[in-house]
Write an enzyme that holds these catalytic residues in place. Structure first.
Site, PDB file in Angstrom:
ATOM      1  N   ASP A   1       5.673  -7.967  -3.291  1.00 60.97           N
ATOM      2  CA  ASP A   1       4.627  -7.484  -2.387  1.00 60.97           C
ATOM      3  C   ASP A   1       4.756  -8.205  -1.053  1.00 60.97           C
ATOM      4  OD1 ASP A   1       1.833  -7.343  -1.144  1.00 60.97           O
ATOM      5  OD2 ASP A   1       1.582  -6.061  -2.902  1.00 60.97           O
ATOM      6  N   ILE A   2       4.568  -7.492   0.057  1.00 61.12           N
ATOM      7  CA  ILE A   2       4.698  -8.121   1.375  1.00 61.12           C
ATOM      8  C   ILE A   2       3.478  -8.959   1.740  1.00 61.12           C
ATOM      9  CG2 ILE A   2       6.305  -6.388   2.258  1.00 61.12           C
ATOM     10  CD1 ILE A   2       3.921  -5.212   3.852  1.00 61.12           C
TER      11      ILE A   2
ATOM     12  N   GLY B   1      -9.306   0.187  -3.978  1.00 61.52           N
ATOM     13  CA  GLY B   1      -8.362  -0.605  -3.202  1.00 61.52           C
ATOM     14  C   GLY B   1      -6.964  -0.035  -3.097  1.00 61.52           C
TER      15      GLY B   1
ATOM     16  N   HIS C   1       1.637   2.674  -8.611  1.00 62.53           N
ATOM     17  CA  HIS C   1       2.266   1.361  -8.625  1.00 62.53           C
ATOM     18  C   HIS C   1       1.421   0.374  -9.411  1.00 62.53           C
ATOM     19  CE1 HIS C   1      -0.274   1.453  -5.001  1.00 62.53           C
ATOM     20  NE2 HIS C   1      -0.346   0.126  -5.065  1.00 62.53           N
TER      21      HIS C   1
ATOM     22  N   HIS D   1       0.674  -3.665  -9.941  1.00 65.12           N
ATOM     23  CA  HIS D   1       0.800  -5.013  -9.398  1.00 65.12           C
ATOM     24  C   HIS D   1       0.985  -5.959 -10.582  1.00 65.12           C
ATOM     25  CE1 HIS D   1      -0.952  -4.108  -5.332  1.00 65.12           C
ATOM     26  NE2 HIS D   1      -1.450  -3.090  -6.014  1.00 65.12           N
TER      27      HIS D   1
END
Length: 119
Positions: A35-36, A98, A105, A107
């Site tokens: 994750d960026i 969110g 995807h 997380h």
């Protein structure tokens, strides 16, 4: 069409190699990348190579690919050595939860204490 790449989707562009990402694992059906904006020492996104807007839609249309995401999430946790200490798999579904990129995807979060309830 469901499952087809979307020209305006950031994650479809990552799958196609048009947008760079720090890929940590890739399978026939998934791509996992850092994750960026990490929220934990381990924060990796696992996405399907097919485009569906959220986890519920993907699970209905292609349950095998949904299972692949979960299997890869566990592999990422093992690779980052957070499997023994514990990790969290999060699917945000909808803007109110969110979700900001409307391509399924997961997380994978770990490497620090994760409180309950979240957020």
């Amino acid at each position: 069409m469901a499952g087809e790449p979307q020209a305006d989707c950031l994650f479809c562009k990552i799958v196609a190699g048009e947008v760079p990402a720090t890929v940590v694992r890739e399978t026939e059906t998934t791509v996992a990348f850092r994750d960026i904006n990490p929220q934990a020492p381990t924060h990796v996104l696992v996405i399907p190579k097919v485009h569906y807007p959220d986890a519920a839609t993907l699970a209905t249309a292609e349950p095998g690919v949904a299972a692949d995401i979960l299997r890869e999430a566990a592999e990422v946790a093992a690779m980052d050595k957070v499997d023994a200490s514990g990790f969290r798999i999060v699917f945000n579904t909808g803007a109110g939860a969110g979700q900001t990129v409307f391509h399924t995807h997961a997380h994978v979060l770990g490497g620090r204490g994760l409180e309950w309830p979240p957020g």
